[in-house]
Design a protein around this motif. Structure first.
Motif, short mmCIF file in Angstrom:
data_model
loop_
_atom_site.label_atom_id
_atom_site.label_comp_id
_atom_site.label_asym_id
_atom_site.label_seq_id
_atom_site.Cartn_x
_atom_site.Cartn_y
_atom_site.Cartn_z
N ALA A 192 6.77 -10.54 -5.02
CA ALA A 192 5.44 -11.03 -4.67
C ALA A 192 5.47 -11.88 -3.42
O ALA A 192 4.62 -11.73 -2.52
CB ALA A 192 4.85 -11.82 -5.83
N SER A 196 3.96 -11.33 0.28
CA SER A 196 3.02 -12.36 0.75
C SER A 196 3.37 -12.81 2.16
O SER A 196 2.48 -13.11 2.97
CB SER A 196 3.03 -13.56 -0.20
N GLY A 226 0.50 -3.53 -2.98
CA GLY A 226 0.72 -4.34 -4.17
C GLY A 226 0.42 -3.58 -5.45
O GLY A 226 1.13 -3.71 -6.45
N SER A 230 3.08 -2.77 -8.32
CA SER A 230 2.76 -3.28 -9.65
C SER A 230 2.95 -2.21 -10.71
O SER A 230 3.49 -2.46 -11.79
CB SER A 230 1.32 -3.80 -9.69
N LEU A 273 1.67 -10.39 -9.17
CA LEU A 273 1.91 -9.94 -7.80
C LEU A 273 0.60 -9.92 -7.01
O LEU A 273 0.54 -10.40 -5.87
CB LEU A 273 2.55 -8.56 -7.82
N PHE A 276 -0.66 -13.50 -6.16
CA PHE A 276 0.05 -14.05 -5.00
C PHE A 276 -0.39 -13.37 -3.71
O PHE A 276 -0.60 -14.02 -2.68
CB PHE A 276 1.56 -13.87 -5.19
N LEU A 277 -0.52 -12.05 -3.77
CA LEU A 277 -0.82 -11.27 -2.58
C LEU A 277 -2.21 -11.59 -2.04
O LEU A 277 -2.40 -11.80 -0.83
CB LEU A 277 -0.70 -9.79 -2.92
#
Length: 575
Positions: A192, A196, A226, A230, A273, A276-277
């Motif tokens: 993540a 980022s 993402g 995921s 994830l 955060f992204l």
């Protein structure tokens, strides 16, 4: 800094909340939690009232000059609008286009309508600033970005603290389940944060170029990447989570109690994830306060649902430790939904239009390339930490306990430094996009200096009060001096670490994730690990040798970061 899973802020959060895992279950004062929930609800409702009561300010546009009337930046009431509204930005861009097509020259200047004092700036940072970070006072820009970023990390750390507070009442097996699952989730945090880094750098660069459409397209590619990752991580975990717990050494009792907890947390790790992204998108755009506020929403939901689902209060089913996973998943999922809504609705800096929701493989490949080296930064830091723990463990459980306590105290206290380094990354990206490399460099040097003052002060405090701090976490007469020694020795390297972390994050903000990865590789693997082994085993310094190796490695990393930053090649980085 290689303090635990150090070197990046996401892993530092994980270590920070782990500091309190053994102690959270001992807290029984429900009034504290009621106060937290009440304050959180107040802040959330006040933020909603402010948004609903915001009145667009009028604007006056004439050919050849632009005059935007905006409300004064002041804070007599939490419900008052602060700064520019979306309407201001739309008018400004409309007039810019008219001037451009009319062949006229426009000079804009921004004058403060009221003096900005320190506390007003703090309040504006929490509420959400509308300042253009490529112009104006650099000190204020750093403050406006750093405060919400620090609070964002603290709020993210609350998820596990709240879970363990309630799970601690279910017994040792339930707490062990949470600990083992969080250890597996460090891999998710690594991926993540790697994604980022590249997302923040690319979005910040486009925002600095005043290319809001390009920023939105980059954000879409990041979210698409993402989602794919995921699914690749989450779907297998839905089926194999109990086996992963067994591989981590879980007993049959732990598997019986926590198998479903691990299945929920690991199988839906994509939500972490994406959280955060999407926050990286807002940080890159300069909307750090939005990332902070959505975590308020997520944490309030988690605070309310945790006891209800764990103990079956009211109409809720009694799910035990699995209830903690479901409540955390619910809070984070609603947070992700809020993020998507804000991106589609638009902020003053970034908005994703439906026509922009498409794959752009050129940008996607660039994101993947930068992300891979970003993930390597985490992998290098994580594996070097494992090596250090292995060396310390040869000197017994007491030495390992002292190391763990000392490391986690430092990581929790230095959370503000992560906010400062992330602010530097955003300022570098946006100012490079605005073709102001000297302003970008100044922001890094200035942020590094402030970070040095902060961490230097923390280091002095720990050097003189290491033993009292260690006694807050243990009263074992064997562990206390070992923890104090760890805390004291590591504090000697705080000044070097202050500059090192800012310099490496500056490279990341410029889109150069290769340089900090190589610096970490040589600093951690080729210097720190061999030196730790040599001092601890051959030099007979025991665990103190490991701590001195960390100080030496961090000083070398800081020196390398400063020298490479001064060369200025990062100013030519394209992303």
């Amino acid at each position: 800094m290689n303090y635990g899973l150090a070197g990046q802020n996401g892993q530092a959060q994980h270590e920070a909340f782990c500091t309190f895992l053994p102690f959270a279950s001992e807290v029984r004062n429900k009034k504290i939690w009621l106060a937290i929930i009440g304050c959180s609800c107040y802040i959330l409702s006040a933020s909603i009232v402010r948004r609903c009561s915001a009145v667009p300010a009028s604007s006056k546009l004439t050919q050849g000059q632009a005059h935007v009337q905006s409300p004064l930046v002041r804070c007599p009431s939490i419900a008052e609008p602060i700064g520019f509204t979306t309407l201001h930005i739309q008018h400004a861009f409309t007039f810019r286009n008219r001037i451009r097509h009319g062949g006229l020259l426009m000079t804009t200047s921004a004058t403060a309508t009221a003096p900005q004092n320190f506390w007003a700036s703090i309040w504006e940072a929490i509420q959400g600033s509308h300042q253009d970070f490529t112009t104006g006072n650099l000190n204020r820009a750093i403050l406006l970005l750093a405060i919400p970023m620090v609070l964002e990390m603290v709020l993210e750390s609350l998820f596990a603290v709240v879970d363990v507070f309630w799970v601690g009442r279910l017994g040792a097996d339930a707490v062990a389940t949470v600990g083992l699952t969080e250890s597996l989730l460090t891999l998710v945090f690594a991926v993540a944060m790697g994604l980022s880094l590249s997302t923040t750098a690319m979005v910040a660069r486009r925002i600095g170029e005043k290319d809001s459409e390009g920023a939105a397209v980059a954000a879409v590619q990041a979210v698409a990447l993402g989602i794919v990752i995921s699914l690749l991580m989450g779907v297998p975990c839905l089926f194999f989570a109990p086996r992963l717990l067994r591989a981590m050494g879980a007993s049959p009792q732990i598997l019986a109690v926590g198998g479903n907890y691990a299945r929920v947390m690991l199988g839906t790790s994509g939500v972490i994830l994406l959280l955060f992204l999407n926050n990286a998108i807002f940080r890159g755009a300069g909307d750090a306060a939005i990332a902070m506020r959505l975590l308020w929403v997520s944490n309030i939901i988690n605070l309310i649902l945790d006891p209800c689902l764990i103990f079956g209060l009211g109409p809720f089913p009694k799910l035990g430790v699995t209830g903690a996973a479901v409540s955390t998943l619910t809070g984070r999922s609603i947070g992700v939904g809020y993020q998507i809504c804000r991106l589609l609705q638009g902020t003053e800096r970034i908005r994703i239009l439906r026509s922009q929701i498409r794959l752009n493989f050129a940008i996607l490949l660039r994101l993947m390339r930068i992300s891979l080296t970003g993930i390597m930064q985490f992998a290098i830091a994580h594996t070097s930490w494992i090596a250090l723990v292995r060396i310390v463990s040869t000197f017994g459980a007491a030495a390992l306990a002292g190391y763990t306590i000392g490391i986690r105290i430092i990581i929790f206290v230095i959370l503000p430094s992560w906010g400062l380094s992330n602010a530097a990354a955003t300022l570098v990206g946006q100012n490079l996009g605005a073709r102001q490399p000297e302003r970008a460099a100044s922001s890094v040097w200035r942020t590094g200096f402030y970070n040095m003052l902060f961490l230097g002060g923390v280091g002095v405090f720990f050097i003189f009060f290491a033993e009292p701090m260690a006694r807050l976490f243990t009263h074992d007469p064997v562990v206390v001096p070992l923890a104090a020694s760890c805390l004291r020795i590591l504090s000697y390297g705080n000044i070097g670490y202050a500059y090192g972390m800012v310099m490496l994050q500056a490279f990341n903000g410029a889109g150069d994730t290769v340089t900090p990865t190589l610096v970490n590789l040589f600093g951690f693997w080729f210097l720190e690990i061999p030196l730790a082994y040599g001092l601890a085993i051959w030099g007979r310094m025991h665990s103190d040798g490991v701590y001195f190796s960390i100080v030496v490695a961090e000083a070398a990393i800081a020196l390398a970061g400063v020298l490479l930053f001064r060369r200025g090649r990062w100013k030519l980085q394209r992303i």
